[in-house]
Structures are given as structure tokens and as C-alpha cells.
Design a protein around this motif. Structure first.
Motif, PDB file in Angstrom:
ATOM      1  N   TYR A 121       0.623  -1.661  -0.610  1.00  0.00           N
ATOM      2  CA  TYR A 121      -0.628  -0.217   0.047  1.00  0.00           C
ATOM      3  C   TYR A 121       0.676   1.200   0.283  1.00  0.00           C
ATOM      4  O   TYR A 121       1.846   1.500   1.190  1.00  0.00           O
ATOM      5  CB  TYR A 121      -1.475   0.358   1.123  1.00  0.00           C
ATOM      6  N   ASP A 122       0.677   1.901  -0.736  1.00  0.00           N
ATOM      7  CA  ASP A 122       2.071   2.869  -0.950  1.00  0.00           C
ATOM      8  C   ASP A 122       1.415   4.058  -1.521  1.00  0.00           C
ATOM      9  O   ASP A 122       0.226   4.819  -1.830  1.00  0.00           O
ATOM     10  CB  ASP A 122       3.125   2.819  -2.248  1.00  0.00           C
ATOM     11  N   GLN A 123       2.036   5.339  -1.443  1.00  0.00           N
ATOM     12  CA  GLN A 123       1.833   6.743  -1.097  1.00  0.00           C
ATOM     13  C   GLN A 123       0.954   7.535  -2.336  1.00  0.00           C
ATOM     14  O   GLN A 123       0.127   7.725  -2.511  1.00  0.00           O
ATOM     15  CB  GLN A 123       2.772   7.417  -0.673  1.00  0.00           C
ATOM     16  N   VAL A 124       2.301   7.213  -3.765  1.00  0.00           N
ATOM     17  CA  VAL A 124       2.085   7.006  -5.179  1.00  0.00           C
ATOM     18  C   VAL A 124       1.057   6.907  -5.207  1.00  0.00           C
ATOM     19  O   VAL A 124      -0.158   7.447  -5.936  1.00  0.00           O
ATOM     20  CB  VAL A 124       3.243   6.622  -6.167  1.00  0.00           C
ATOM     21  N   THR A 125       0.202   5.555  -5.383  1.00  0.00           N
ATOM     22  CA  THR A 125      -0.679   4.621  -5.764  1.00  0.00           C
ATOM     23  C   THR A 125      -1.944   5.933  -5.488  1.00  0.00           C
ATOM     24  O   THR A 125      -3.425   5.859  -6.314  1.00  0.00           O
ATOM     25  CB  THR A 125      -0.523   3.536  -5.819  1.00  0.00           C
ATOM     26  N   ASN A 126      -2.058   5.914  -3.743  1.00  0.00           N
ATOM     27  CA  ASN A 126      -3.001   5.971  -3.273  1.00  0.00           C
ATOM     28  C   ASN A 126      -3.852   8.067  -3.709  1.00  0.00           C
ATOM     29  O   ASN A 126      -4.604   7.819  -4.030  1.00  0.00           O
ATOM     30  CB  ASN A 126      -2.631   5.824  -1.730  1.00  0.00           C
TER      31      ASN A 126
END
Length: 113
Positions: free
Chosen positions: A50-55
Motif C-alpha cells: 500500500y503506497d503513497q504514490v498509488t493512493n
């Protein structure tokens, strides 16, 4: 605005977005979307996380899709996209932050357990 283009491409874009709004990709406990193949920028491997960029990208896409749905009269889609935008925005604040010397910091990612 080019409403003809929006009318043409909205159904395809909405289908793509909705594909990820399920238990396979969305973790309701964390309020985040899972990326099964995040490519690390410095190392030659992929991570399931779960990553910052994707979200952040998902949050912005949902807000854009909400506006598009609203302008085309797709009220149920607009409500769905707004709801998930809220969930993911809250999830980023809650699940991708930590405290460092008493200050809140954004985390890059968290691994999928």
C-alpha cells in the motif's frame, strides 16, 4: 469543455476505476488501495504494498471521475467515487503516516501482510 469526448470516454474510464473498488484491491481497514506490483525506484524489484504514490493518484482520479460523473448525470457513480475518495484520503492520513520526534510524517509505503 469537450463534452462529446467526455461522453465517449467516460464509460471506459468509469469501468477501469470501478475495477479497483473491491476487496481484492481496496483494504477497508487501512482505507488504502493495494498495488500488487509497485516497481521500486532505486532497486530492481517489485513490491506488493500500500503506497503513497498509488493512493494519491487514485484519490485524484476518483475526484476527477466524480466531477465527470456529476456533469454527465451519473449520480450513483458520482456518489461512489466521492465515497471512495473520502475513504482513501482518510486512509492516507491514518495509515500512511507516522510520528517522528512528535511530528506527523508521511510514509512511503506499507507492505501487504
Amino acid at each position: 469543455k469537450d463534452t462529446n469526448m467526455l461522453k465517449t470516454f467516460y464509460p471506459v474510464a468509469a469501468r477501469f476505476v470501478k475495477y479497483y473498488l473491491n476487496d481484492t484491491f481496496y483494504n477497508a481497514t487501512l482505507g488504502l488501495l493495494w498495488n500488487p506490483n509497485l516497481e521500486h525506484s532505486r532497486y530492481p524489484y517489485y513490491m506488493s504494498c500500500y503506497d503513497q504514490v498509488t493512493n494519491m493518484w487514485a484519490l485524484q482520479a476518483l475526484l476527477s471521475m466524480q466531477a465527470a460523473a456529476q456533469s454527465l448525470g451519473h449520480t450513483a457513480d458520482a456518489v461512489l467515487f466521492a465515497q471512495y475518495a473520502g475513504f482513501i484520503g482518510d486512509g492516507i492520513e491514518r495509515s500512511l503516516t507516522y510520528s517522528y520526534d512528535g511530528l506527523p510524517m508521511f510514509a512511503e509505503l506499507r507492505e501487504k501482510a
